[in-house]
Design an enzyme around this catalytic site. Structure first.
Site, PDB file in Angstrom:
ATOM      1  N   CYS A   2      14.824   8.653  -4.127  1.00  0.00           N
ATOM      2  CA  CYS A   2      15.484   9.661  -4.960  1.00  0.00           C
ATOM      3  C   CYS A   2      15.072   9.454  -6.417  1.00  0.00           C
ATOM      4  O   CYS A   2      15.059   8.326  -6.918  1.00  0.00           O
ATOM      5  CB  CYS A   2      16.996   9.647  -4.871  1.00  0.00           C
ATOM      6  SG  CYS A   2      17.610  10.012  -3.236  1.00  0.00           S
ATOM      7  N   ARG A  27       9.312  10.037  -5.452  1.00  0.00           N
ATOM      8  CA  ARG A  27      10.434   9.198  -5.033  1.00  0.00           C
ATOM      9  C   ARG A  27      11.213   9.799  -3.858  1.00  0.00           C
ATOM     10  O   ARG A  27      12.120   9.162  -3.321  1.00  0.00           O
ATOM     11  CB  ARG A  27      11.389   8.969  -6.206  1.00  0.00           C
ATOM     12  CG  ARG A  27      10.749   8.250  -7.367  1.00  0.00           C
ATOM     13  CD  ARG A  27      11.751   7.995  -8.463  1.00  0.00           C
ATOM     14  NE  ARG A  27      12.760   7.055  -8.056  1.00  0.00           N
ATOM     15  CZ  ARG A  27      12.672   5.745  -8.201  1.00  0.00           C
ATOM     16  NH1 ARG A  27      11.606   5.218  -8.748  1.00  0.00           N
ATOM     17  NH2 ARG A  27      13.640   4.953  -7.790  1.00  0.00           N
ATOM     18  N   TRP A  78      15.476  11.725  -1.252  1.00  0.00           N
ATOM     19  CA  TRP A  78      15.052  11.164   0.030  1.00  0.00           C
ATOM     20  C   TRP A  78      16.349  10.938   0.799  1.00  0.00           C
ATOM     21  O   TRP A  78      17.172  10.107   0.413  1.00  0.00           O
ATOM     22  CB  TRP A  78      14.305   9.844  -0.158  1.00  0.00           C
ATOM     23  CG  TRP A  78      13.643   9.373   1.104  1.00  0.00           C
ATOM     24  CD1 TRP A  78      12.395   9.682   1.547  1.00  0.00           C
ATOM     25  CD2 TRP A  78      14.209   8.501   2.088  1.00  0.00           C
ATOM     26  NE1 TRP A  78      12.151   9.067   2.746  1.00  0.00           N
ATOM     27  CE2 TRP A  78      13.247   8.337   3.110  1.00  0.00           C
ATOM     28  CE3 TRP A  78      15.436   7.861   2.231  1.00  0.00           C
ATOM     29  CZ2 TRP A  78      13.462   7.548   4.235  1.00  0.00           C
ATOM     30  CZ3 TRP A  78      15.662   7.078   3.360  1.00  0.00           C
ATOM     31  CH2 TRP A  78      14.670   6.929   4.340  1.00  0.00           C
ATOM     32  N   ASN A 104      21.159   8.133  -6.890  1.00  0.00           N
ATOM     33  CA  ASN A 104      20.108   7.428  -6.144  1.00  0.00           C
ATOM     34  C   ASN A 104      20.739   6.158  -5.596  1.00  0.00           C
ATOM     35  O   ASN A 104      21.370   5.424  -6.349  1.00  0.00           O
ATOM     36  CB  ASN A 104      18.952   7.089  -7.085  1.00  0.00           C
ATOM     37  CG  ASN A 104      17.938   6.154  -6.456  1.00  0.00           C
ATOM     38  OD1 ASN A 104      17.788   6.126  -5.234  1.00  0.00           O
ATOM     39  ND2 ASN A 104      17.237   5.389  -7.284  1.00  0.00           N
ATOM     40  N   GLY A 105      20.578   5.903  -4.292  1.00  0.00           N
ATOM     41  CA  GLY A 105      21.138   4.680  -3.709  1.00  0.00           C
ATOM     42  C   GLY A 105      22.067   5.023  -2.551  1.00  0.00           C
ATOM     43  O   GLY A 105      22.034   6.136  -2.020  1.00  0.00           O
ATOM     44  N   GLU A 489      -4.087  -3.586   6.448  1.00  0.00           N
ATOM     45  CA  GLU A 489      -3.882  -2.611   5.377  1.00  0.00           C
ATOM     46  C   GLU A 489      -4.588  -1.283   5.715  1.00  0.00           C
ATOM     47  O   GLU A 489      -4.032  -0.205   5.489  1.00  0.00           O
ATOM     48  CB  GLU A 489      -4.402  -3.192   4.052  1.00  0.00           C
ATOM     49  CG  GLU A 489      -4.341  -2.270   2.859  1.00  0.00           C
ATOM     50  CD  GLU A 489      -2.931  -1.860   2.417  1.00  0.00           C
ATOM     51  OE1 GLU A 489      -1.949  -2.384   2.978  1.00  0.00           O
ATOM     52  OE2 GLU A 489      -2.818  -0.988   1.538  1.00  0.00           O
ATOM     53  N   LYS A 493      -2.622   2.307   6.090  1.00  0.00           N
ATOM     54  CA  LYS A 493      -2.998   3.500   5.326  1.00  0.00           C
ATOM     55  C   LYS A 493      -3.165   4.695   6.267  1.00  0.00           C
ATOM     56  O   LYS A 493      -2.730   5.791   5.976  1.00  0.00           O
ATOM     57  CB  LYS A 493      -4.316   3.269   4.565  1.00  0.00           C
ATOM     58  CG  LYS A 493      -4.201   2.370   3.353  1.00  0.00           C
ATOM     59  CD  LYS A 493      -3.637   3.108   2.176  1.00  0.00           C
ATOM     60  CE  LYS A 493      -2.667   2.353   1.316  1.00  0.00           C
ATOM     61  NZ  LYS A 493      -1.679   1.491   1.733  1.00  0.00           N
ATOM     62  N   GLU A 496       0.275   5.911   7.700  1.00  0.00           N
ATOM     63  CA  GLU A 496       1.191   6.594   6.793  1.00  0.00           C
ATOM     64  C   GLU A 496       0.632   7.911   6.278  1.00  0.00           C
ATOM     65  O   GLU A 496       1.384   8.832   5.990  1.00  0.00           O
ATOM     66  CB  GLU A 496       1.642   5.684   5.647  1.00  0.00           C
ATOM     67  CG  GLU A 496       0.613   5.355   4.610  1.00  0.00           C
ATOM     68  CD  GLU A 496       1.182   4.475   3.482  1.00  0.00           C
ATOM     69  OE1 GLU A 496       2.333   4.628   3.102  1.00  0.00           O
ATOM     70  OE2 GLU A 496       0.413   3.618   2.984  1.00  0.00           O
ATOM     71  N   HIS A 512      -7.595 -11.475  23.972  1.00  0.00           N
ATOM     72  CA  HIS A 512      -6.247 -11.840  24.434  1.00  0.00           C
ATOM     73  C   HIS A 512      -5.402 -10.588  24.651  1.00  0.00           C
ATOM     74  O   HIS A 512      -4.172 -10.683  24.728  1.00  0.00           O
ATOM     75  CB  HIS A 512      -5.591 -12.780  23.422  1.00  0.00           C
ATOM     76  CG  HIS A 512      -6.367 -14.047  23.230  1.00  0.00           C
ATOM     77  ND1 HIS A 512      -6.362 -15.067  24.149  1.00  0.00           N
ATOM     78  CD2 HIS A 512      -7.234 -14.423  22.253  1.00  0.00           C
ATOM     79  CE1 HIS A 512      -7.164 -16.039  23.735  1.00  0.00           C
ATOM     80  NE2 HIS A 512      -7.711 -15.663  22.593  1.00  0.00           N
ATOM     81  N   LYS A 615       8.149   6.673  -2.245  1.00  0.00           N
ATOM     82  CA  LYS A 615       7.395   5.597  -2.891  1.00  0.00           C
ATOM     83  C   LYS A 615       8.208   4.305  -2.977  1.00  0.00           C
ATOM     84  O   LYS A 615       7.688   3.225  -2.725  1.00  0.00           O
ATOM     85  CB  LYS A 615       7.002   6.065  -4.292  1.00  0.00           C
ATOM     86  CG  LYS A 615       6.140   5.083  -5.053  1.00  0.00           C
ATOM     87  CD  LYS A 615       4.717   5.169  -4.604  1.00  0.00           C
ATOM     88  CE  LYS A 615       3.820   4.187  -5.316  1.00  0.00           C
ATOM     89  NZ  LYS A 615       2.627   3.889  -4.500  1.00  0.00           N
TER      90      LYS A 615
HETATM   91  O1  M6R Z   1       7.254  -1.130  -4.315  1.00  0.00           O
HETATM   92  P1  M6R Z   1       6.842  -2.148  -3.278  1.00  0.00           P
HETATM   93  O2  M6R Z   1       5.519  -2.767  -3.558  1.00  0.00           O
HETATM   94  O3  M6R Z   1       7.915  -3.172  -3.045  1.00  0.00           O
HETATM   95  O4  M6R Z   1       6.709  -1.314  -1.943  1.00  0.00           O
HETATM   96  C1  M6R Z   1       6.426  -1.948  -0.736  1.00  0.00           C
HETATM   97  C2  M6R Z   1       6.059  -0.957   0.334  1.00  0.00           C
HETATM   98  O5  M6R Z   1       7.090  -0.025   0.511  1.00  0.00           O
HETATM   99  C3  M6R Z   1       4.759  -0.207   0.006  1.00  0.00           C
HETATM  100  O6  M6R Z   1       3.692  -1.075  -0.199  1.00  0.00           O
HETATM  101  C4  M6R Z   1       4.419   0.760   1.153  1.00  0.00           C
HETATM  102  O7  M6R Z   1       4.122   0.038   2.301  1.00  0.00           O
HETATM  103  C5  M6R Z   1       3.271   1.678   0.763  1.00  0.00           C
HETATM  104  N1  M6R Z   1       3.611   3.038   1.058  1.00  0.00           N
HETATM  105  C6  M6R Z   1       2.015   1.386   1.491  1.00  0.00           C
HETATM  106  O8  M6R Z   1       0.982   2.234   1.131  1.00  0.00           O
END
Ligand code: M6R
Length: 620
Positions: A2, A27, A78, A104-105, A489, A493, A496, A512, A615
């Site tokens: 949010c 956000r 969100w 927010n929260g 990683e 990517k 997501e 395995h 985010k």
């Molecule tokens: O703000 P942060 O680095 O704590 O966030 C951690 C994860 O939420 C963040 O890296 C998330 O996995 C990304 N969307 C990955 O691309």
């Protein structure tokens, strides 16, 4: 999660608030809403489910003239409590439409508050936790000691709330001011000429001012066009912490790029250079803030890296370096698991909390847990003054600049570099590396922005590859040593952004189990180690590639320039510059970022705002 923004000043609040929301949509994008107060105390609200564009269309239909006024607030959501529909969208109002609240929260005791309001005959119109606060504030404003005083009313209600929250509140009877309060959720004040802002993030007001004030835990601020006043929740005077934002509006705009993520990928050389700058002075690694005594750093006998998502992967990379340089055991742990399994911590444990936003709920709670166990906490963070660095004993900021794309790119590379600096600082403190060795490692890091710049020359090749892979049902990623977290990683990517099944594996694990997944045409991305730096592992990975190719896989190989051994086994070859082994993730991750973004784009998805995500994950 949010985004919130509030404004009191001399401009039309609607324009300022919408401008802020455009830069805060990362956000959350389940709904958006605005409230504007005119000088006569008339409150006008519009809110719409879906993206900000829906709200803007609704405003066009209603007529923006209805929103005349120089005080206002906005929200981009969100969803946590209640589906993303219009009636659950913020701002929420009390029954008399005089109070408007954005939040927010999560208010954890909202069910009890809701029951109390319903028992008192209040009719709630949404399923949210937020709406309860609008009614409670309105009631406090109408009665008792807090009568007619919005700030006092908000303080009274905040003292009753459990959970994490930032609230921004207006009342039609006090149209010249806005009240905002925070506990464990972000809130910054922007101080302009004859205008004042509050927001979740400085990006919301960077267009108007770079002078900002961060608020502490359980603090409340009253803003009007002349400035701001901070108190705690008991009304005692308190101080915010002023700072000047060191980037400008252009950093938070696409600058001609099709989407933010591509811009942020291209900014990675600068993000690395800025993160390293100033951290090697007079022959020593220096942190930004260090409230840990040198002796205590020397006494560290165990390191935990706690983080989520990509930040967690940056920790997995760092483990190889820190163990190698410092001869210390390093455990890398998902922050969401850490405090639930009673980890063994004491005052000689260093917990490194890595977070781009500095507000990730699980990482923050991991920090708090570590501190209750007397461990020292060092934050690696991209957001000045966020809650995680505030609660840590030492801080190293990554200077990646604002990252707007939900997928982490430049922040991830900057986290790897910063984690390496932490490793070198520890090696220096413990004496496991001589000063000239530390200097050499640092100078190798300093060469990385140029190496990453070189990788960017592969962007068009990888985009073309991405377009050809867009129909794939699944993709596997393989790596070894530091290439293993890179594989994780790359898979994250792709999941997501492209909503595609993707898994990262340590290549040694193939036989395995995972090799059973290989079938005709399945794309497998392989992150190769250097044939010189890691000859043994290189040979083993070449065997793995030949095994999966023999079973029909389509191999996409990320390899060092001039690696001719692997060429015959690569259906597609992307070459990256030769760099020292431990630094290889800084170059080999880049093509995987581009690949995921291009597959997502080709499939017609919003690269910057993938579905269901936000985010900053500020709730568990
Ligand atoms: O703000 P942060 O680095 O704590 O966030 C951690 C994860 O939420 C963040 O890296 C998330 O996995 C990304 N969307 C990955 O691309």
């Amino acid at each position: 999660m949010c985004g919130i923004v509030g404004y009191v000043g001399h401009r039309q609040a609607l324009d300022v608030v919408l401008g802020g929301l455009r830069r805060m949509e990362y956000r959350g994008y389940d709904s958006a809403g605005v409230a504007v107060l005119d000088g006569a105390g008339s409150l006008t609200v519009e809110r719409k489910a879906g993206r900000l564009a829906n709200l803007e269309s609704a405003l066009d239909t209603t007529g923006r003239d209805a929103f005349t006024g120089t005080a206002g607030m906005g929200h981009t959501r969100w969803a946590t409590h209640g589906a993303p529909v219009d009636r659950n969208s913020h701002p929420h109002r009390d029954s008399s439409d005089r109070v408007a609240v954005v939040h927010n929260g999560i208010i954890e005791n909202f069910a009890a508050l809701r029951a109390e309001l319903e028992a008192a005959g209040v009719e709630l119109t949404s399923d949210t936790d937020t709406e309860t606060t609008a009614h409670l504030i309105a009631r406090a404003f109408d009665e008792g000691d807090t009568k007619g005083d919005l700030a006092a009313s908000v303080r009274t209600v905040c003292r009753r709330l459990e959970g994490a929250f930032t609230l921004v509140v207006t009342h039609a009877d006090q149209p010249d001011l806005i009240v905002a309060a925070r506990r464990s959720s972000p809130l910054v004040v922007g101080v302009g000429e004859g205008e004042t802002f509050v927001a979740s993030d400085v990006a919301a007001f960077i267009e108007h001012t770079r002078e900002a004030v961060e608020l502490g835990q359980d603090q409340l601020v009253v803003i009007d066009r002349d400035g701001y006043v901070v108190t705690d929740f008991d009304g005692e005077p308190a101080q915010g912490k002023p700072f000047t934002v060191d980037w400008d509006l252009s950093a938070a705009e696409k600058g001609g790029h099709e989407y933010f993520m591509l811009k942020e990928i291209e900014e990675q050389p600068d993000a690395l250079a800025n993160t390293l700058r100033g951290h090697f002075e007079s022959g020593r690694i220096v942190l930004d803030e260090q409230r840990i005594a040198d002796q205590d750093l020397r006494d560290v006998d165990k390191v935990f890296v706690v983080a989520c998502g990509s930040a967690y992967h940056s920790g997995l990379v760092a483990k190889y370096a820190i163990e190698h340089w410092c001869r210390l055991p390093v455990e890398v742990e998902l922050a969401s698991e850490f405090r639930y399994r009673d980890p063994v911590l004491d005052r000689d444990t260093l917990v490194v909390a890595v977070s781009q936003s500095g507000e990730t709920a699980d990482t923050l709670e991991a920090v708090r847990h570590a501190r209750t166990q007397k461990a020292r906490v060092l934050a690696v963070c991209n957001t000045n003054g966020a809650q995680i660095p505030r609660e840590s004993d030492a801080v190293l900021y990554t200077h990646a600049g604002p990252e707007i794309g939900v997928a982490s790119t430049k922040a991830f590379l900057a986290q790897i570099a910063a984690n390496y600096l932490v490793g070198l600082a520890l090696a220096q403190a413990r004496g496991t590396k001589y000063p000239d060795e530390v200097a050499r490692e640092f100078s190798e890091l300093e060469a990385m922005p140029a190496a990453v710049h070189k990788v960017l020359s592969t962007v068009e090749q990888v985009r073309d590859l991405g377009r050809r892979m867009a129909d794939s049902k699944a993709v596997l990623f393989l790596g070894r040593h530091v290439g293993f977290p890179v594989a994780l990683e790359g898979a994250l990517k792709l999941k997501e952004l492209a909503y595609m099944h993707a898994e990262g594996f340590a290549a040694g694990e193939l036989k395995h189990g995972p090799i059973a997944l290989i079938e005709e045409g399945l794309p497998v991305v392989v992150v190769m180690p250097s044939p010189k730096g890691r000859a043994v592992l290189h040979a083993k990975l070449v065997s793995n590639i030949s095994e999966i190719q023999a079973r029909g896989a389509r191999t996409i190989v990320i390899a060092e320039e001039g690696d001719d051994t692997v060429r015959p086994f690569a259906d597609e070859l992307v070459e990256v510059p030769a760099v020292p082994t431990l630094l290889q993730p800084l170059v080999s991750t880049v093509p995987l970022q581009v690949l995921a973004a291009e597959i997502a784009r080709t499939r017609g998805y919003d690269v910057d705002k993938p579905r269901n995500l936000a985010k900053s994950v500020t709730v568990e």
